[in-house]
Design a protein around this motif. Structure first.
Motif, PDB file in Angstrom:
ATOM      1  N   GLU A 105      25.143 -67.419 -17.848  1.00  0.00           N
ATOM      2  CA  GLU A 105      26.289 -67.140 -16.976  1.00  0.00           C
ATOM      3  C   GLU A 105      27.273 -68.292 -16.959  1.00  0.00           C
ATOM      4  O   GLU A 105      28.475 -68.093 -17.001  1.00  0.00           O
ATOM      5  CB  GLU A 105      25.793 -66.882 -15.550  1.00  0.00           C
ATOM      6  CG  GLU A 105      25.429 -65.436 -15.285  1.00  0.00           C
ATOM      7  CD  GLU A 105      25.372 -65.135 -13.804  1.00  0.00           C
ATOM      8  OE1 GLU A 105      24.959 -66.025 -13.045  1.00  0.00           O
ATOM      9  OE2 GLU A 105      25.729 -64.012 -13.417  1.00  0.00           O
ATOM     10  N   GLN A 106      26.735 -69.517 -16.919  1.00  0.00           N
ATOM     11  CA  GLN A 106      27.607 -70.682 -16.839  1.00  0.00           C
ATOM     12  C   GLN A 106      28.477 -70.796 -18.092  1.00  0.00           C
ATOM     13  O   GLN A 106      29.676 -71.038 -18.010  1.00  0.00           O
ATOM     14  CB  GLN A 106      26.763 -71.953 -16.661  1.00  0.00           C
ATOM     15  CG  GLN A 106      27.579 -73.222 -16.527  1.00  0.00           C
ATOM     16  CD  GLN A 106      28.430 -73.245 -15.271  1.00  0.00           C
ATOM     17  OE1 GLN A 106      27.927 -73.396 -14.178  1.00  0.00           O
ATOM     18  NE2 GLN A 106      29.747 -73.057 -15.412  1.00  0.00           N
ATOM     19  N   LEU A 107      27.881 -70.597 -19.260  1.00  0.00           N
ATOM     20  CA  LEU A 107      28.660 -70.712 -20.498  1.00  0.00           C
ATOM     21  C   LEU A 107      29.690 -69.590 -20.583  1.00  0.00           C
ATOM     22  O   LEU A 107      30.827 -69.820 -21.005  1.00  0.00           O
ATOM     23  CB  LEU A 107      27.739 -70.703 -21.724  1.00  0.00           C
ATOM     24  CG  LEU A 107      26.893 -71.968 -21.925  1.00  0.00           C
ATOM     25  CD1 LEU A 107      26.034 -71.858 -23.176  1.00  0.00           C
ATOM     26  CD2 LEU A 107      27.762 -73.226 -22.012  1.00  0.00           C
ATOM     27  N   ARG A 108      29.306 -68.386 -20.171  1.00  0.00           N
ATOM     28  CA  ARG A 108      30.283 -67.287 -20.191  1.00  0.00           C
ATOM     29  C   ARG A 108      31.415 -67.582 -19.228  1.00  0.00           C
ATOM     30  O   ARG A 108      32.579 -67.316 -19.512  1.00  0.00           O
ATOM     31  CB  ARG A 108      29.608 -65.958 -19.830  1.00  0.00           C
ATOM     32  CG  ARG A 108      28.874 -65.366 -21.026  1.00  0.00           C
ATOM     33  CD  ARG A 108      28.640 -63.884 -20.818  1.00  0.00           C
ATOM     34  NE  ARG A 108      27.702 -63.654 -19.741  1.00  0.00           N
ATOM     35  CZ  ARG A 108      27.810 -62.680 -18.841  1.00  0.00           C
ATOM     36  NH1 ARG A 108      28.812 -61.837 -18.876  1.00  0.00           N
ATOM     37  NH2 ARG A 108      26.911 -62.530 -17.901  1.00  0.00           N
ATOM     38  N   SER A 109      31.068 -68.164 -18.073  1.00  0.00           N
ATOM     39  CA  SER A 109      32.095 -68.520 -17.099  1.00  0.00           C
ATOM     40  C   SER A 109      33.062 -69.560 -17.676  1.00  0.00           C
ATOM     41  O   SER A 109      34.249 -69.544 -17.383  1.00  0.00           O
ATOM     42  CB  SER A 109      31.432 -69.066 -15.837  1.00  0.00           C
ATOM     43  OG  SER A 109      32.391 -69.595 -14.963  1.00  0.00           O
ATOM     44  N   LEU A 110      32.529 -70.446 -18.521  1.00  0.00           N
ATOM     45  CA  LEU A 110      33.376 -71.483 -19.128  1.00  0.00           C
ATOM     46  C   LEU A 110      34.093 -70.953 -20.371  1.00  0.00           C
ATOM     47  O   LEU A 110      34.777 -71.699 -21.060  1.00  0.00           O
ATOM     48  CB  LEU A 110      32.530 -72.707 -19.495  1.00  0.00           C
ATOM     49  CG  LEU A 110      31.925 -73.494 -18.323  1.00  0.00           C
ATOM     50  CD1 LEU A 110      30.952 -74.556 -18.814  1.00  0.00           C
ATOM     51  CD2 LEU A 110      33.015 -74.144 -17.477  1.00  0.00           C
ATOM     52  N   GLY A 111      33.900 -69.672 -20.652  1.00  0.00           N
ATOM     53  CA  GLY A 111      34.620 -69.059 -21.776  1.00  0.00           C
ATOM     54  C   GLY A 111      33.980 -69.314 -23.126  1.00  0.00           C
ATOM     55  O   GLY A 111      34.644 -69.181 -24.162  1.00  0.00           O
ATOM     56  N   VAL A 112      32.692 -69.689 -23.137  1.00  0.00           N
ATOM     57  CA  VAL A 112      32.010 -69.969 -24.410  1.00  0.00           C
ATOM     58  C   VAL A 112      31.384 -68.661 -24.917  1.00  0.00           C
ATOM     59  O   VAL A 112      30.597 -68.036 -24.207  1.00  0.00           O
ATOM     60  CB  VAL A 112      30.898 -71.039 -24.219  1.00  0.00           C
ATOM     61  CG1 VAL A 112      30.211 -71.345 -25.535  1.00  0.00           C
ATOM     62  CG2 VAL A 112      31.496 -72.300 -23.615  1.00  0.00           C
ATOM     63  N   GLU A 171      19.014 -69.717 -19.015  1.00  0.00           N
ATOM     64  CA  GLU A 171      19.497 -70.574 -17.929  1.00  0.00           C
ATOM     65  C   GLU A 171      21.012 -70.796 -18.016  1.00  0.00           C
ATOM     66  O   GLU A 171      21.709 -70.791 -17.013  1.00  0.00           O
ATOM     67  CB  GLU A 171      18.763 -71.926 -18.007  1.00  0.00           C
ATOM     68  CG  GLU A 171      19.082 -72.853 -16.856  1.00  0.00           C
ATOM     69  CD  GLU A 171      18.611 -74.265 -17.121  1.00  0.00           C
ATOM     70  OE1 GLU A 171      17.587 -74.437 -17.818  1.00  0.00           O
ATOM     71  OE2 GLU A 171      19.270 -75.198 -16.645  1.00  0.00           O
ATOM     72  N   TYR A 172      21.521 -70.992 -19.239  1.00  0.00           N
ATOM     73  CA  TYR A 172      22.935 -71.350 -19.414  1.00  0.00           C
ATOM     74  C   TYR A 172      23.868 -70.140 -19.452  1.00  0.00           C
ATOM     75  O   TYR A 172      25.082 -70.303 -19.333  1.00  0.00           O
ATOM     76  CB  TYR A 172      23.114 -72.100 -20.741  1.00  0.00           C
ATOM     77  CG  TYR A 172      22.764 -73.573 -20.716  1.00  0.00           C
ATOM     78  CD1 TYR A 172      22.065 -74.140 -19.666  1.00  0.00           C
ATOM     79  CD2 TYR A 172      23.158 -74.401 -21.759  1.00  0.00           C
ATOM     80  CE1 TYR A 172      21.740 -75.484 -19.668  1.00  0.00           C
ATOM     81  CE2 TYR A 172      22.846 -75.753 -21.778  1.00  0.00           C
ATOM     82  CZ  TYR A 172      22.135 -76.285 -20.729  1.00  0.00           C
ATOM     83  OH  TYR A 172      21.832 -77.612 -20.733  1.00  0.00           O
ATOM     84  N   PRO A 211      25.595 -73.970 -31.078  1.00  0.00           N
ATOM     85  CA  PRO A 211      25.523 -75.438 -31.193  1.00  0.00           C
ATOM     86  C   PRO A 211      25.313 -76.143 -29.862  1.00  0.00           C
ATOM     87  O   PRO A 211      24.645 -77.183 -29.801  1.00  0.00           O
ATOM     88  CB  PRO A 211      26.876 -75.829 -31.812  1.00  0.00           C
ATOM     89  CG  PRO A 211      27.737 -74.629 -31.749  1.00  0.00           C
ATOM     90  CD  PRO A 211      26.855 -73.432 -31.624  1.00  0.00           C
ATOM     91  N   VAL A 212      25.862 -75.574 -28.786  1.00  0.00           N
ATOM     92  CA  VAL A 212      25.675 -76.167 -27.444  1.00  0.00           C
ATOM     93  C   VAL A 212      24.190 -76.157 -27.091  1.00  0.00           C
ATOM     94  O   VAL A 212      23.631 -77.165 -26.640  1.00  0.00           O
ATOM     95  CB  VAL A 212      26.459 -75.352 -26.370  1.00  0.00           C
ATOM     96  CG1 VAL A 212      26.252 -75.941 -24.988  1.00  0.00           C
ATOM     97  CG2 VAL A 212      27.933 -75.277 -26.720  1.00  0.00           C
TER      98      VAL A 212
END
Lengths: 226, 244
Positions: free
Chosen positions: A121-128, A118-119, A135-136
């Motif tokens: 694409e969003q995390l990659r978009s935020l540069g994570v 679920e996360y 840990p997130v």
């Protein structure tokens, strides 16, 4: 019931030792199982699928076999014999860690993998990065992971086969609720066995109530996983 | 902060971009240049390749052929760090509203005091004052999307990509989000947004990229594309015809 209500010292010493052993075992299993489970959920490497199958298989590993293997490791002629841990609460903790870690790791992997999907694409978009996402994901899956730990505790506290082999069921040293119930029943001392059985059932109900409360909170706060 | 900057953002250029899945070219864009201040709206029917193009521009999908360039060089991590994206379904962390914003501000290395002030100003910007401590996942659809936009803006991006951010929202919620987008655009954030809503394109767009079947069929100033479309596909789509 009188034994419980009158605060029988022997009975409560057994209960406390059981709780101590199982809580320690679950904490250690959490420290090992959660990062392993999370890493298996997010990392991609050859043999990952085989490791997941192995971990799932270990969840159903017969406790007496675990007890036997830990016994062989800790016995005087075993590789860890020099530590002289056999027939101590530490040996029982080790056996329970071996039993509980696959449960914690497998449930963590399952929960984190779903959340990572679920996360992603969003995390990659935020540069994570993939590594930094661990840990997130662990934090965001916290309520589901508490449920996994409670499941592990449920298995540990109810365990009898492994702890009787490595603990030896020594009075005032390694005697826990389950091993005492087995022993006292065979001796015909049903009062103590029943009292401990009632406490064990009480603990099982309390653990399930906690799982239920955690799930309810997850529902209310929108923390439940899709 | 990029506040009050109204200059043109750096240029994005698409060169021979091709994304193929199961032997079928889902995206086939030979050339597209996004160098205006925007907002740029990518318009077209479902399956036109709009979201795929957006993901390629943001570096979330590696094309099978071709590349995206920024300022004349292939997209780098440094370029990607100057971009942010808001998805059709907002993906909010399972934390409070404020913690969702704090997550990106902390990653930027802002000290606690500065983060607190920035969170307050962002919440005010999105009309989410008083909801800081509320679990983000319990927000309504419109509020959740506003929070997702605020979190993207907290990155202080040069370019903000939005993938149909209002497709599941009612007119009121849509209006609030469109206002946020226009405010960000007026502060110098280059907006590149996917929509299939012609009315939204009329309200927001400075230029429009019209897509169909994985191709860009038309790109021009919004007035020109909307009032005098050059391609058959654009004409049919804008006339309300069924374009597949």
């Amino acid at each position: 019931m009188a034994l419980i209500l009158n605060g029988d010292a022997e009975l409560w010493a057994i209960v406390l030792l059981s709780l101590k052993v199982s809580i320690f075992a679950v904490l250690i299993a959490a420290l090992i199982g959660m990062p392993v489970g999370a890493a298996l959920a997010v990392a991609r490497f050859p043999g990952r699928r085989a490791m997941i199958v192995l971990m799932n298989a270990l969840m159903g590993f017969p406790p007496v076999v675990v007890g036997l293997l830990v016994y062989l490791m800790l016995s005087r002629s075993g590789p860890l014999g020099v530590l002289e841990l056999l027939y101590t609460p530490t040996a029982m903790i080790i056996a329970q860690v071996v039993l509980v870690t696959p449960i914690v790791a497998a449930l963590t992997r399952q929960v984190i993998e779903m959340l990572a999907e679920e996360y992603s694409e969003q995390l990659r978009s935020l540069g994570v990065s993939r590594l930094a996402s661990v840990p997130v994901l662990l934090w965001d899956a916290r309520l589901a992971l508490i449920t996994a730990l409670l499941a592990g505790f449920g298995r540990a506290i109810a365990e009898v086969g492994a702890v009787i082999i490595v603990g030896g069921n020594i009075n005032h040293v390694t005697r826990v609720m389950t091993t005492t119930i087995a022993l006292e029943t065979s001796k015909g001392n049903l009062a103590l066995a029943l009292a401990l059985g009632a406490i064990l059932i009480g603990i099982a109900i309390a653990v399930n109530a906690m799982v239920s409360a955690v799930s309810l909170r997850a529902e209310q706060e929108g923390l439940r996983h899709a | 902060m990029r506040d009050m900057l109204c200059d043109t953002a750096s240029s994005l250029f698409v060169r021979n971009l091709r994304v193929v899945r199961n032997g079928k070219a889902l995206l086939n864009v030979s050339r597209l240049s996004l160098d205006g201040p925007g907002p740029t709206l990518i318009l077209g029917p479902n399956g036109a390749g709009k979201s795929l193009l957006l993901r390629c521009l943001h570096g979330l999908i590696e094309p099978d052929q071709g590349r995206v360039e920024q300022d004349g060089t292939p997209l780098t991590d440094r370029h990607k760090a100057q971009q942010a994206m808001v998805f059709q379904q907002p993906v909010l962390l399972r934390r409070s509203v404020a913690a969702n914003l704090d997550f990106v501000l902390k990653r930027q290395g802002l000290p606690r005091g500065a983060r607190k002030l920035r969170i307050e100003s962002l919440l005010a910007e999105g009309g989410l004052e008083g909801k800081a401590r509320q679990p983000a996942r319990s927000l309504s659809g419109g509020e959740a999307q506003r929070l997702a936009i605020l979190r993207a803006l907290a990155l202080d991006p040069e370019t903000l990509f939005l993938d149909e951010p209002t497709s599941a929202l009612d007119p009121n919620a849509t209006q609030m989000i469109e206002r946020m987008i226009l405010r960000a655009s007026s502060r110098g954030v280059r907006i590149v947004m996917v929509t299939h809503d012609i009315g939204q394109a009329r309200r927001l767009a400075a230029d429009i990229v019209m897509m169909q079947g994985g191709h860009v069929v038309e790109h021009g100033l919004a007035k020109q594309v909307l009032n005098a479309p050059q391609s058959d596909a654009a004409r049919r789509y804008l006339a309300g015809g069924l374009v597949t």
